[in-house]
Design a protein around this motif. Structure first.
Motif, mmCIF file in Angstrom:
data_model
loop_
_atom_site.group_PDB
_atom_site.id
_atom_site.type_symbol
_atom_site.label_atom_id
_atom_site.label_comp_id
_atom_site.label_asym_id
_atom_site.label_seq_id
_atom_site.Cartn_x
_atom_site.Cartn_y
_atom_site.Cartn_z
ATOM 1 N N ALA A 33 0.857 -1.192 0.000
ATOM 2 C CA ALA A 33 0.000 0.000 0.000
ATOM 3 C C ALA A 33 0.887 1.233 0.000
ATOM 4 O O ALA A 33 0.684 2.167 0.762
ATOM 5 C CB ALA A 33 -0.927 -0.021 1.213
ATOM 6 N N GLY A 34 1.902 1.218 -0.876
ATOM 7 C CA GLY A 34 2.807 2.367 -0.986
ATOM 8 C C GLY A 34 2.422 3.210 -2.183
ATOM 9 O O GLY A 34 1.232 3.458 -2.425
ATOM 10 N N GLY A 35 3.434 3.633 -2.939
ATOM 11 C CA GLY A 35 3.207 4.533 -4.071
ATOM 12 C C GLY A 35 2.272 3.936 -5.109
ATOM 13 O O GLY A 35 1.274 4.567 -5.490
ATOM 14 N N ILE A 36 2.578 2.737 -5.571
ATOM 15 C CA ILE A 36 1.693 2.103 -6.566
ATOM 16 C C ILE A 36 0.422 1.621 -5.868
ATOM 17 O O ILE A 36 -0.682 1.783 -6.377
ATOM 18 C CB ILE A 36 2.396 0.903 -7.255
ATOM 19 N N GLY A 37 0.591 1.043 -4.672
ATOM 20 C CA GLY A 37 -0.537 0.425 -3.974
ATOM 21 C C GLY A 37 -1.696 1.387 -3.731
ATOM 22 O O GLY A 37 -2.863 1.015 -3.922
ATOM 23 N N LEU A 121 -2.349 -8.841 -7.090
ATOM 24 C CA LEU A 121 -1.685 -7.677 -7.686
ATOM 25 C C LEU A 121 -0.522 -7.277 -6.781
ATOM 26 O O LEU A 121 -0.725 -7.030 -5.588
ATOM 27 C CB LEU A 121 -2.671 -6.500 -7.814
ATOM 28 N N ASN A 122 0.663 -7.229 -7.346
ATOM 29 C CA ASN A 122 1.843 -6.831 -6.562
ATOM 30 C C ASN A 122 2.088 -5.335 -6.694
ATOM 31 O O ASN A 122 2.098 -4.808 -7.813
ATOM 32 C CB ASN A 122 3.089 -7.553 -7.094
ATOM 33 N N ALA A 123 2.297 -4.669 -5.574
ATOM 34 C CA ALA A 123 2.687 -3.252 -5.615
ATOM 35 C C ALA A 123 3.834 -3.103 -4.616
ATOM 36 O O ALA A 123 3.767 -2.309 -3.684
ATOM 37 C CB ALA A 123 1.505 -2.370 -5.257
ATOM 38 N N PRO A 448 14.106 8.895 -7.302
ATOM 39 C CA PRO A 448 12.918 9.637 -6.894
ATOM 40 C C PRO A 448 11.639 8.961 -7.403
ATOM 41 O O PRO A 448 11.577 8.526 -8.546
ATOM 42 C CB PRO A 448 13.084 11.004 -7.567
ATOM 43 N N ALA A 449 10.660 8.844 -6.511
ATOM 44 C CA ALA A 449 9.388 8.260 -6.908
ATOM 45 C C ALA A 449 8.558 9.358 -7.561
ATOM 46 O O ALA A 449 8.503 10.479 -7.058
ATOM 47 C CB ALA A 449 8.674 7.718 -5.684
ATOM 48 N N ILE A 450 7.948 9.056 -8.674
ATOM 49 C CA ILE A 450 7.156 10.062 -9.385
ATOM 50 C C ILE A 450 5.706 9.604 -9.401
ATOM 51 O O ILE A 450 5.381 8.522 -9.906
ATOM 52 C CB ILE A 450 7.727 10.268 -10.805
ATOM 53 N N ALA A 451 4.854 10.427 -8.807
ATOM 54 C CA ALA A 451 3.451 10.041 -8.625
ATOM 55 C C ALA A 451 2.787 9.726 -9.953
ATOM 56 O O ALA A 451 1.991 8.781 -10.061
ATOM 57 C CB ALA A 451 2.713 11.155 -7.901
ATOM 58 N N THR A 452 3.122 10.493 -10.983
ATOM 59 C CA THR A 452 2.477 10.274 -12.287
ATOM 60 C C THR A 452 2.828 8.896 -12.832
ATOM 61 O O THR A 452 1.982 8.206 -13.402
ATOM 62 C CB THR A 452 2.940 11.353 -13.285
ATOM 63 N N THR A 453 4.088 8.498 -12.662
ATOM 64 C CA THR A 453 4.479 7.163 -13.134
ATOM 65 C C THR A 453 3.658 6.104 -12.406
ATOM 66 O O THR A 453 3.130 5.180 -13.023
ATOM 67 C CB THR A 453 5.987 6.922 -12.853
ATOM 68 N N ASN A 454 3.549 6.253 -11.102
ATOM 69 C CA ASN A 454 2.763 5.278 -10.331
ATOM 70 C C ASN A 454 1.309 5.236 -10.810
ATOM 71 O O ASN A 454 0.703 4.171 -10.895
ATOM 72 C CB ASN A 454 2.785 5.633 -8.842
#
Ligand SMILES: Nc1ncnc2c1ncn2[C@@H]1O[C@H](COP(=O)(O)OP(=O)(O)OP(=O)(O)O)[C@@H](O)[C@H]1O
Ligand SMILES: [Zn+2]
Length: 700
Positions: A33-37, A121-123, A448-454
């Motif tokens: 339940a992180g960036g992608i989750g 589903l893996n996140a 860096p994690a990019i919200a749009t990519t997620n």
């Protein structure tokens, strides 16, 4: 239209009534339940998935809030799974979200548990957990959608046992490493100094009293310069005195820090300089001098005012800039150092990322902009002060009872120390310095994690999940989000499983048992039935039996530490028949005590004959996201600008650990061989199994 109908009208129109209704009854497991989750949870709730189990082991951190939008500041330190479920549940009144605050690797999440889901589903953010879920999904025959993002890049991969490659069919690249001599005596890039500082110096000073000679032995065997290795050995031995000083109350303050400084930035460098041969073809390092740096009279290069000095202006004043930076600019000698006006930025660093060597950030136009503390370029003196302060703090932690300290990007003391020490080393070697921000990014391997990519990847995950649920297997694609503005997405048709894969080519079975009563022999014989093949049995990398050695057959599974969630791997001694992987589950509560303490699968697993690897290596898999490759195959972008690439035969995968073992096992004298190698074998049921009893064949 009623509110409830209006809510689902669009989803129903898009999905069609059949799939729409199917989703309401679909049970999905979302791991992470992180960036992608967070993005994905919102998507599946709104798409109409009816039963969602959301599992995450972590709690919310302040730094998650910029992109993990289901969390608020008040939620910091709470369980991610629980808060995400609470926030997302009201998005659809028909959804049931079951949050679990736990680690997916825990034993209760066994094959039976996975089998309750229609799709997983893996996140996730780490290889270990991903590989684990992949294996469990292969064992439970549950479709999995795997995904990941890194900066602007992302990938979605649908996985289905026997139809597609699994996550482990293709070996994953190993992390980049540097030769020991580059790190220990001849660094040429900032990353070399950062690695030296975080992986070597921190350990030598604050870690366990470890002998760091192993890697030197290895380097020597590989033919590295013997004199250089001897010098490095002496250098390592001389750490004893400074380690002692750091641990001695009273002496452990600034004096100890100065002692460390004198050793690593002065004496050790002087020792290396004695080897004149080494410095014929490369610029020699400059020993640093503590006192003159403090009083502002130290000069890095008295002679030429070479470029590096521009980055280590003494006292925060760009003293060297006038002669150093300009000359470096003009000379254009191709060295890794940049002009005094702009430090090259290796990765995306927002806000005032560029610095001009005098501690003041500048924007793209060269105008002064106030830098955040972490993004401020540090002068030589700044670094020395930071070195003394952080060494003193770390020393006092040791004196207050902490046994050893290792680098952790979120531990300010170690980050300060690594920033200062790597910059001081860089200065000595004429390498550009890095800000604390940049050091954190490089030392912590942070992308860096990019919200749009997620968000994009999470949308694509749902599309692939829908194909799997509809069983539209021809529609499945591996999708790559790539850093190519003209063609941001590429899709690849799925490859069949790699016949040599040590995970998805196994034949899985599940045994429900009471490990306190069930013996290894009873379970193995039960699984093998009347199949009289010669076999060896493993748990992970431990050998539990082989055809010449079945002593453990008498022992209970519990005494062998083979319990719920673990796998017994039954390998054919001749290497002709596939491997059976037996997952252990628990007996149902009503299982009669008079019955055997295990329930075998029915029918018993029948692994196929193995396909021998082809003798001639097949052509290598193409660079999958490569546009060049796509063009060379004369493929056309479709109307959405998406390129489709056909899979090509893959290179034979390196044999898995298990298969490596298999070769070993061909010899019936393996037991003797293992004992000769100093490995311990268990001799009888009365033996207590200690950790050291395990026979580790290969570390992963
Ligand atoms: N073994 C595991 N079991 C359950 N959840 C896991 C496991 N391993 C990782 N996770 C979870 O997967 C999620 C991955 O999300 P993400 O990549 O955004 O990481 P993060 O820790 O939230 O962010 P960052 O690493 O950038 O600070 C995390 O919430 C993490 O707790
Ligand atoms: Zn596989």
């Amino acid at each position: 239209m009623s509110t409830a109908k209006a809510r689902t009208a669009h989803a129903k129109a898009i999905l069609g009534p059949q799939l729409h209704d199917q989703l309401a009854n679909t049970k999905v497991l979302l791991v992470g339940a992180g960036g992608i989750g967070c993005e994905l949870l919102k998507n599946i709730v709104l798409t109409g998935f009816g039963h969602i189990t959301l599992l995450d082991l972590d709690t919310i951190d302040l730094s998650n809030l910029n992109r993990q939008f289901l969390f608020r500041k008040k939620d910091v330190k709470q369980s991610k799974a629980i808060i995400a479920a609470q926030t997302a549940a009201p998005f659809n009144p028909n959804v049931r979200i079951t949050p679990i605050h736990g680690n997916i690797k825990e034993p209760q999440y066994d094959i039976e548990w996975f089998q309750q889901f229609d799709i997983v589903l893996n996140a996730l953010d780490n290889l270990d957990a991903r590989r684990h879920v992949n294996k469990m999904c292969m064992a439970a025959q549950v479709p999995l959608v795997e995904s990941g993002t890194a900066g602007y890049l992302g990938q979605v991969q649908p996985l289905l046992k026997d139809r597609t490659e699994c996550f482990d069919c293709i070996p994953k690249p190993t992390p980049k490493t540097f030769p020991v001599c580059t790190i220990r005596s001849t660094p040429s890039q900032p990353i070399h100094c950062i690695v030296w500082s975080k992986s070597y110096l921190v350990g030598q000073l604050f870690g366990e009293d470890e002998d760091a000679s192993g890697e030197l032995d290895e380097a020597e065997q590989q033919g590295e310069n013997a004199q250089e290795i001897a010098t490095l050995r002496k250098e390592a031995q001389a750490f004893k005195a400074v380690r002692q000083a750091l641990r001695t109350p009273g002496a452990g303050g600034a004096d100890a820090a100065k002692l460390v400084f004198q050793k690593v930035f002065n004496a050790d460098i002087k020792n290396l300089l004695i080897m004149t041969d080494m410095w014929r073809s490369r610029a020699p390092p400059v020993p640093l001098d503590f006192d003159t740096i403090v009083d502002g009279t130290f000069e890095l290069r008295k002679d030429t005012g070479s470029a590096p000095a521009a980055f280590f202006a003494v006292n925060g004043v760009a003293k060297a800039q006038a002669n150093g930076a300009e000359k470096a600019n003009r000379s254009g000698n191709g060295n890794a150092v940049a002009s005094g006006s702009k430090v090259p930025v290796e990765k995306e660093v927002p806000v005032a990322a560029t610095t001009n060597g005098n501690g003041i950030g500048s924007n793209a136009n060269g105008q002064a902009a106030p830098a955040l503390k972490d993004q401020k370029a540090l002068s030589l003196k700044d670094n020395l002060e930071l070195f003394v302060a952080s060494t003193t703090r770390l020393a006092s932690r040791l004196q207050n009872g902490e046994e050893s300290i290792a680098f952790d990007k979120d531990d300010d003391d170690t980050l300060d120390f690594v920033t200062a020490a790597s910059n001081l080393r860089s200065a000595a070697y004429g390498i550009e310095g890095k800000t604390r921000w940049e050091v954190k990014e490089m030392a912590g391997n942070i992308i860096p994690a990019i919200a749009t990519t997620n968000a994009i990847i999470s949308g694509l995950i749902v599309l692939q999940a829908l194909h799997l649920l509809r069983k539209s297997y021809n529609e499945l694609r591996n999708v790559h989000l790539q850093f190519k503005p003209a063609v941001p997405l590429s899709t690849i048709k799925l490859s069949p499983p790699n016949q040599q894969c040590g995970v998805c080519r196994d034949t899985y079975a599940s045994v429900l048992c009471d490990p306190v009563r069930a013996t290894l022999g009873a379970v193995v014989k039960g699984i093998m039935g009347d199949d009289g093949r010669e076999i060896s049995v493993y748990e992970d990398q431990r050998v539990l039996s082989d055809p010449d050695w079945e002593d453990n057959f008498e022992r209970t599974l519990e005494s062998l530490n083979v319990t719920r969630g673990k796998f017994l791997t039954i390998v054919d001694e001749e290497g002709e028949v596939g491997t059976i992987a037996v997952g252990l589950g628990v007996l149902p509560p009503n299982h009669p005590y008079t019955e055997p303490p295990f329930i075998l699968p029915s029918p018993l697993p029948k692994p196929p004959k193995k396909i021998k690897p082809a003798a001639i290596p097949l052509p290598e898999t193409p660079q999958r996201t490569s546009l060049k490759r796509a063009r060379s195959l004369d493929l056309q972008e479709d109307e959405n600008g998406v390129i489709e690439i056909e899979p090509t035969p893959k290179k034979q995968k390196l044999e898995s650990n298990k298969r490596k073992l298999n070769e070993d096992e061909q010899s019936p004298s393996k037991r003797r061989k293992l004992e000769k190698d100093g490995l311990l074998l268990m001799d009888g049921a009365q033996d207590n199994l200690e950790q050291e009893d395990f026979i580790v064949i290969d570390d992963d």
